[in-house]
Design an enzyme around this catalytic site. Structure first.
Site, PDB file in Angstrom:
ATOM      1  N   SER A 159       0.861  -1.192   0.000  1.00 15.31           N
ATOM      2  CA  SER A 159       0.000   0.000   0.000  1.00 15.31           C
ATOM      3  C   SER A 159       0.898   1.243   0.000  1.00 15.31           C
ATOM      4  O   SER A 159       2.087   1.140   0.342  1.00 15.31           O
ATOM      5  CB  SER A 159      -0.852  -0.005   1.285  1.00 15.31           C
ATOM      6  OG  SER A 159      -1.491   1.240   1.480  1.00 15.31           O
ATOM      7  N   TYR A 172      -2.914  -0.092  10.596  1.00 18.14           N
ATOM      8  CA  TYR A 172      -2.906  -0.547   9.195  1.00 18.14           C
ATOM      9  C   TYR A 172      -1.548  -0.230   8.565  1.00 18.14           C
ATOM     10  O   TYR A 172      -0.946  -1.060   7.878  1.00 18.14           O
ATOM     11  CB  TYR A 172      -4.042   0.135   8.432  1.00 18.14           C
ATOM     12  CG  TYR A 172      -4.120  -0.201   6.951  1.00 18.14           C
ATOM     13  CD1 TYR A 172      -4.826  -1.312   6.515  1.00 18.14           C
ATOM     14  CD2 TYR A 172      -3.509   0.608   5.990  1.00 18.14           C
ATOM     15  CE1 TYR A 172      -4.912  -1.617   5.156  1.00 18.14           C
ATOM     16  CE2 TYR A 172      -3.593   0.313   4.640  1.00 18.14           C
ATOM     17  CZ  TYR A 172      -4.301  -0.800   4.221  1.00 18.14           C
ATOM     18  OH  TYR A 172      -4.375  -1.097   2.871  1.00 18.14           O
TER      19      TYR A 172
END
Ligand code: NAP
Length: 268
Positions: A159, A172
């Site tokens: 990501s 996250y």
């Protein structure tokens, strides 16, 4: 002299089949929807036989039927990627019933948002289990079959949060940073056995995971200003990078994280 140093994969001759996945079997975790579904379809269009994973058999059956209607070769393998026994059993079953897994896309992932000082232990544990432990569980289970064969491709979905934080998603961010370094570790241990392990790092894409952000006009305005390309990503724009990392075209690419983020991580 140089030839004497060559082994295996250097013998690939670049031609117009370099990006072909014909005859390759690809396991895509979290493939019932979103990015996983898009990557499964994309690899299928380049010739791969797709194995769709997720937790819910009915959702996977619907996805399989849709892909079959599009002329693609797809089967399902429902299991929870956070359960190591289920992962080992699921991978064994795929290898036994369908054949060798040539490509693994480690895509299943979740998001939980809250200010860090209020972040619950349960949400922290869920993120670590799905976004990090599962990448190890599935990667190891599949690699144990790939290593004796001396070939295989693993693509770990990272990501922009592998590099950058944002308010409310620190845990996250921690998982995606860890996946980036696990990718490097996998490559370090397994590249010499003929495997290529790389990361694919999406920027911001309109999927179910991001539906709250998509609905938030102020966020979209911020995102378009912050991203050099000036817009959200379209999930189909991830397919080219996934095909590259899954095909012979990336035969000497290892431990790399390919950002597909409209330039976000290139720019302050
Ligand atoms: P999504 O639309 O929420 O889809 C997630 C998929 O993962 C679903 O198919 C879900 O199926 C599956 N899944 C979740 N937990 C699972 C488990 N324990 N075992 C097996 N499957 C599980 O998410 P997405 O946006 O496509 O994201 C996919 C990946 O891309 C994630 O790793 C995410 O972190 C990453 N990513 C997304 C973006 C973005 O902009 N969307 C950006 C950067 C990175 P079931 O619920 O049926 O099991």
């Amino acid at each position: 002299m140089v030839d004497a140093l060559m082994t295996g994969t250097e013998k690939i001759m670049p031609d117009n089949t370099l990006f072909s996945l014909a005859g390759r079997r690809a396991l895509v975790t979290g493939a019932s929807r979103g990015i996983g579904l898009t990557l499964a379809r994309g690899l299928g269009r380049f010739g791969a036989k797709i194995v769709l994973n997720g937790r819910h058999a009915e959702a996977l059956d619907a996805t399989r039927a849709m892909l079959e209607n599009e002329g693609l070769d797809a089967v399902t393998a429902p299991f929870d990627v956070t359960d190591q026994d289920a992962v080992i059993g699921g991978v064994e079953k795929i290898e036994h019933e369908y054949g060798p897994i040539d490509i693994l896309i480690n895509n299943a992932g979740i998001q939980r948002r809250a200010p860090l000082d209020q972040f619950s232990r349960a949400d922290w544990d869920a993120l670590i289990a799905t976004n990090l432990n599962a990448v190890f569980f599935v990667g190891q289970a599949v690699a144990r079959h790939m290593l004796p064969r001396g070939r295989g491709k693993i693509v770990n979905i990272c990501s922009v949060q592998s590099e950058l934080a944002r308010p409310g998603i620190a845990p996250y961010t921690a998982t995606k940073g860890a996946v980036k370094n696990l990718t490097k570790g996998m490559a370090t241990d397994w590249a010499r056995h003929g495997l290529q392990i790389n990361g694919l790092a999406p920027g911001y894409f309109k999927t179910e995971m991001n539906e709250k952000l998509v609905a938030d006009q102020a966020f979209t305005q911020w995102l378009c200003q912050r991203t050099p390309a000036g817009r959200w990503g379209n999930v189909d724009e991830l397919v080219g990078a996934a095909v590259f990392l899954s095909s012979d075209a990336s035969s000497f690419v290892n431990g790399h994280v390919l950002m597909v983020d409209g330039g976000m991580t290139a720019s302050v």
